[in-house]
Design a protein around this motif. Sequence first.
Motif, PDB file in Angstrom:
ATOM      1  N   MET A 176      33.089   5.106  64.327  1.00  0.00           N
ATOM      2  CA  MET A 176      33.298   5.403  65.745  1.00  0.00           C
ATOM      3  C   MET A 176      31.961   5.544  66.484  1.00  0.00           C
ATOM      4  SD  MET A 176      36.549   5.327  66.112  1.00  0.00           S
ATOM      5  CE  MET A 176      36.900   6.114  67.659  1.00  0.00           C
ATOM      6  N   ASP A 177      31.010   6.208  65.851  1.00  0.00           N
ATOM      7  CA  ASP A 177      29.707   6.401  66.492  1.00  0.00           C
ATOM      8  C   ASP A 177      28.971   5.069  66.667  1.00  0.00           C
ATOM      9  OD1 ASP A 177      30.341   9.077  66.391  1.00  0.00           O
ATOM     10  OD2 ASP A 177      29.005   9.522  64.724  1.00  0.00           O
ATOM     11  N   LEU A 178      29.041   4.219  65.674  1.00  0.00           N
ATOM     12  CA  LEU A 178      28.378   2.922  65.769  1.00  0.00           C
ATOM     13  C   LEU A 178      29.006   2.071  66.870  1.00  0.00           C
ATOM     14  CD1 LEU A 178      27.956   2.286  61.964  1.00  0.00           C
ATOM     15  CD2 LEU A 178      26.072   2.524  63.616  1.00  0.00           C
ATOM     16  N   LEU A 179      30.311   2.073  66.954  1.00  0.00           N
ATOM     17  CA  LEU A 179      30.980   1.296  68.000  1.00  0.00           C
ATOM     18  C   LEU A 179      30.763   1.897  69.377  1.00  0.00           C
ATOM     19  CD1 LEU A 179      34.193   0.420  66.064  1.00  0.00           C
ATOM     20  CD2 LEU A 179      32.552  -1.204  67.010  1.00  0.00           C
ATOM     21  N   PHE A 180      30.581   3.204  69.449  1.00  0.00           N
ATOM     22  CA  PHE A 180      30.331   3.854  70.728  1.00  0.00           C
ATOM     23  C   PHE A 180      29.014   3.383  71.342  1.00  0.00           C
ATOM     24  CE2 PHE A 180      29.145   7.434  73.528  1.00  0.00           C
ATOM     25  CZ  PHE A 180      30.260   7.411  74.353  1.00  0.00           C
ATOM     26  N   GLN A 181      28.101   2.893  70.520  1.00  0.00           N
ATOM     27  CA  GLN A 181      26.847   2.359  71.053  1.00  0.00           C
ATOM     28  C   GLN A 181      27.136   1.197  71.999  1.00  0.00           C
ATOM     29  OE1 GLN A 181      24.348   4.628  70.169  1.00  0.00           O
ATOM     30  NE2 GLN A 181      26.277   5.328  69.289  1.00  0.00           N
ATOM     31  N   GLY A 182      28.199   0.452  71.727  1.00  0.00           N
ATOM     32  CA  GLY A 182      28.610  -0.637  72.623  1.00  0.00           C
ATOM     33  C   GLY A 182      29.058  -0.126  73.977  1.00  0.00           C
ATOM     34  N   VAL A 183      29.671   1.053  74.005  1.00  0.00           N
ATOM     35  CA  VAL A 183      30.048   1.678  75.276  1.00  0.00           C
ATOM     36  C   VAL A 183      28.778   2.056  76.044  1.00  0.00           C
ATOM     37  CG1 VAL A 183      31.204   3.646  76.368  1.00  0.00           C
ATOM     38  CG2 VAL A 183      32.248   2.543  74.371  1.00  0.00           C
ATOM     39  N   LEU A 184      27.846   2.694  75.350  1.00  0.00           N
ATOM     40  CA  LEU A 184      26.612   3.133  75.996  1.00  0.00           C
ATOM     41  C   LEU A 184      25.785   1.961  76.519  1.00  0.00           C
ATOM     42  CD1 LEU A 184      25.545   5.932  73.484  1.00  0.00           C
ATOM     43  CD2 LEU A 184      26.596   6.221  75.745  1.00  0.00           C
ATOM     44  N   GLN A 185      25.878   0.826  75.844  1.00  0.00           N
ATOM     45  CA  GLN A 185      25.114  -0.359  76.246  1.00  0.00           C
ATOM     46  C   GLN A 185      25.864  -1.221  77.255  1.00  0.00           C
ATOM     47  OE1 GLN A 185      24.153  -2.181  72.467  1.00  0.00           O
ATOM     48  NE2 GLN A 185      23.118  -0.326  71.764  1.00  0.00           N
ATOM     49  N   GLY A 186      27.067  -0.782  77.656  1.00  0.00           N
ATOM     50  CA  GLY A 186      27.840  -1.521  78.645  1.00  0.00           C
ATOM     51  C   GLY A 186      28.532  -2.751  78.112  1.00  0.00           C
ATOM     52  N   GLU A 187      28.634  -2.874  76.792  1.00  0.00           N
ATOM     53  CA  GLU A 187      29.270  -4.048  76.190  1.00  0.00           C
ATOM     54  C   GLU A 187      30.789  -3.928  76.143  1.00  0.00           C
ATOM     55  OE1 GLU A 187      27.175  -4.032  72.506  1.00  0.00           O
ATOM     56  OE2 GLU A 187      25.465  -5.107  73.315  1.00  0.00           O
ATOM     57  N   ILE A 188      31.299  -2.694  76.048  1.00  0.00           N
ATOM     58  CA  ILE A 188      32.743  -2.443  76.097  1.00  0.00           C
ATOM     59  C   ILE A 188      32.965  -1.179  76.923  1.00  0.00           C
ATOM     60  CG2 ILE A 188      33.358  -3.591  73.923  1.00  0.00           C
ATOM     61  CD1 ILE A 188      33.392  -0.860  72.566  1.00  0.00           C
ATOM     62  N   THR A 189      34.145  -1.058  77.497  1.00  0.00           N
ATOM     63  CA  THR A 189      34.481   0.141  78.265  1.00  0.00           C
ATOM     64  C   THR A 189      34.961   1.233  77.306  1.00  0.00           C
ATOM     65  OG1 THR A 189      36.806  -0.472  78.528  1.00  0.00           O
ATOM     66  CG2 THR A 189      35.237  -1.275  80.223  1.00  0.00           C
ATOM     67  N   PRO A 190      34.942   2.484  77.740  1.00  0.00           N
ATOM     68  CA  PRO A 190      35.499   3.540  76.885  1.00  0.00           C
ATOM     69  C   PRO A 190      36.970   3.279  76.527  1.00  0.00           C
ATOM     70  CG  PRO A 190      34.240   4.517  78.675  1.00  0.00           C
ATOM     71  CD  PRO A 190      34.337   3.037  78.958  1.00  0.00           C
ATOM     72  N   GLN A 191      37.723   2.731  77.472  1.00  0.00           N
ATOM     73  CA  GLN A 191      39.132   2.414  77.205  1.00  0.00           C
ATOM     74  C   GLN A 191      39.265   1.345  76.127  1.00  0.00           C
ATOM     75  OE1 GLN A 191      37.646   2.473  80.228  1.00  0.00           O
ATOM     76  NE2 GLN A 191      38.677   4.138  81.321  1.00  0.00           N
ATOM     77  N   SER A 199      19.476   5.954  64.415  1.00  0.00           N
ATOM     78  CA  SER A 199      19.748   6.941  65.461  1.00  0.00           C
ATOM     79  C   SER A 199      20.861   6.423  66.368  1.00  0.00           C
ATOM     80  CB  SER A 199      18.496   7.183  66.304  1.00  0.00           C
ATOM     81  OG  SER A 199      17.491   7.767  65.521  1.00  0.00           O
ATOM     82  N   VAL A 200      21.823   7.294  66.656  1.00  0.00           N
ATOM     83  CA  VAL A 200      22.935   6.948  67.541  1.00  0.00           C
ATOM     84  C   VAL A 200      23.176   8.092  68.518  1.00  0.00           C
ATOM     85  CG1 VAL A 200      24.093   5.418  65.888  1.00  0.00           C
ATOM     86  CG2 VAL A 200      24.663   7.849  65.921  1.00  0.00           C
ATOM     87  N   THR A 201      23.916   7.788  69.562  1.00  0.00           N
ATOM     88  CA  THR A 201      24.323   8.785  70.535  1.00  0.00           C
ATOM     89  C   THR A 201      25.840   8.792  70.580  1.00  0.00           C
ATOM     90  OG1 THR A 201      22.322   8.422  71.829  1.00  0.00           O
ATOM     91  CG2 THR A 201      24.144   9.525  72.945  1.00  0.00           C
ATOM     92  N   GLY A 202      26.421   9.996  70.499  1.00  0.00           N
ATOM     93  CA  GLY A 202      27.867  10.167  70.492  1.00  0.00           C
ATOM     94  C   GLY A 202      28.330  10.622  69.120  1.00  0.00           C
ATOM     95  N   GLN A 203      29.175  11.675  69.109  1.00  0.00           N
ATOM     96  CA  GLN A 203      29.635  12.202  67.821  1.00  0.00           C
ATOM     97  C   GLN A 203      30.913  13.016  68.025  1.00  0.00           C
ATOM     98  OE1 GLN A 203      27.271  15.377  65.882  1.00  0.00           O
ATOM     99  NE2 GLN A 203      27.174  13.985  64.139  1.00  0.00           N
ATOM    100  N   ALA A 204      31.837  12.885  67.088  1.00  0.00           N
ATOM    101  CA  ALA A 204      33.046  13.704  67.113  1.00  0.00           C
ATOM    102  C   ALA A 204      32.666  15.143  66.808  1.00  0.00           C
ATOM    103  CB  ALA A 204      34.054  13.194  66.091  1.00  0.00           C
ATOM    104  N   GLU A 205      33.172  16.067  67.616  1.00  0.00           N
ATOM    105  CA  GLU A 205      32.904  17.485  67.395  1.00  0.00           C
ATOM    106  C   GLU A 205      34.066  18.184  66.718  1.00  0.00           C
ATOM    107  OE1 GLU A 205      31.911  19.586  70.930  1.00  0.00           O
ATOM    108  OE2 GLU A 205      29.884  18.807  70.974  1.00  0.00           O
ATOM    109  N   SER A 206      35.274  17.863  67.182  1.00  0.00           N
ATOM    110  CA  SER A 206      36.465  18.539  66.667  1.00  0.00           C
ATOM    111  C   SER A 206      37.612  17.548  66.604  1.00  0.00           C
ATOM    112  CB  SER A 206      36.852  19.715  67.572  1.00  0.00           C
ATOM    113  OG  SER A 206      35.804  20.671  67.629  1.00  0.00           O
ATOM    114  N   VAL A 207      38.591  17.839  65.727  1.00  0.00           N
ATOM    115  CA  VAL A 207      39.782  17.008  65.596  1.00  0.00           C
ATOM    116  C   VAL A 207      40.993  17.926  65.523  1.00  0.00           C
ATOM    117  CG1 VAL A 207      41.003  15.292  64.196  1.00  0.00           C
ATOM    118  CG2 VAL A 207      38.495  15.216  64.356  1.00  0.00           C
TER     119      VAL A 207
END
Length: 155
Positions: free
Chosen positions: A40-55, A115-123
């Motif tokens: 999830m964190d690795l794929l979230f890099q695509g959100v941060l880079q504007g490659e995919i939307t959060p949705q 190094s990545v940005t974004g992380q699950a805190e709780s589930v």
Amino acid sequence: TDDLSVVATDHCPFCDAEKLLGIDDFRETPNGLGVIEHRMDLLFQGVLQGEITPQRWVEICSTTPARLFGLQGTKGVIAPGADADLVIYDPNKEHVLGVESHHMAIDHSAWEGVSVTGQAESVLSRGEYVIKQREFVGSAGHGQFLKRSISDTLR
């Protein structure tokens, strides 16, 4: 370009010693790569880079896999009667992936030092925390078997 439609994993948390089983014959080497915790964190890099939307990120990682595995309406959706696992995700948390920080029972990381940005805190699972502030607080027996149906894509 929406070329990516789903992300799944051939997760195999083998230690390096187990991978040596195929040293004389590669067909004996266990398959897969122990990276499920980082997906999830690795794929979230695509959100941060504007490659995919959060949705689209949620769709690729949750909604579509639930549909493909015959769990549409039960998983991958927040709705009455669904068995939702809700993730509280910090989109600003910077951290480094590696063997010292992951929770997988393996002695290596394919992403060591990245190094990545974004992380699950709780589930939350069925309204109860199973991970709270990155610590497991669940209990044995909380899991529930969900019977799958045939995926709509296979009908």
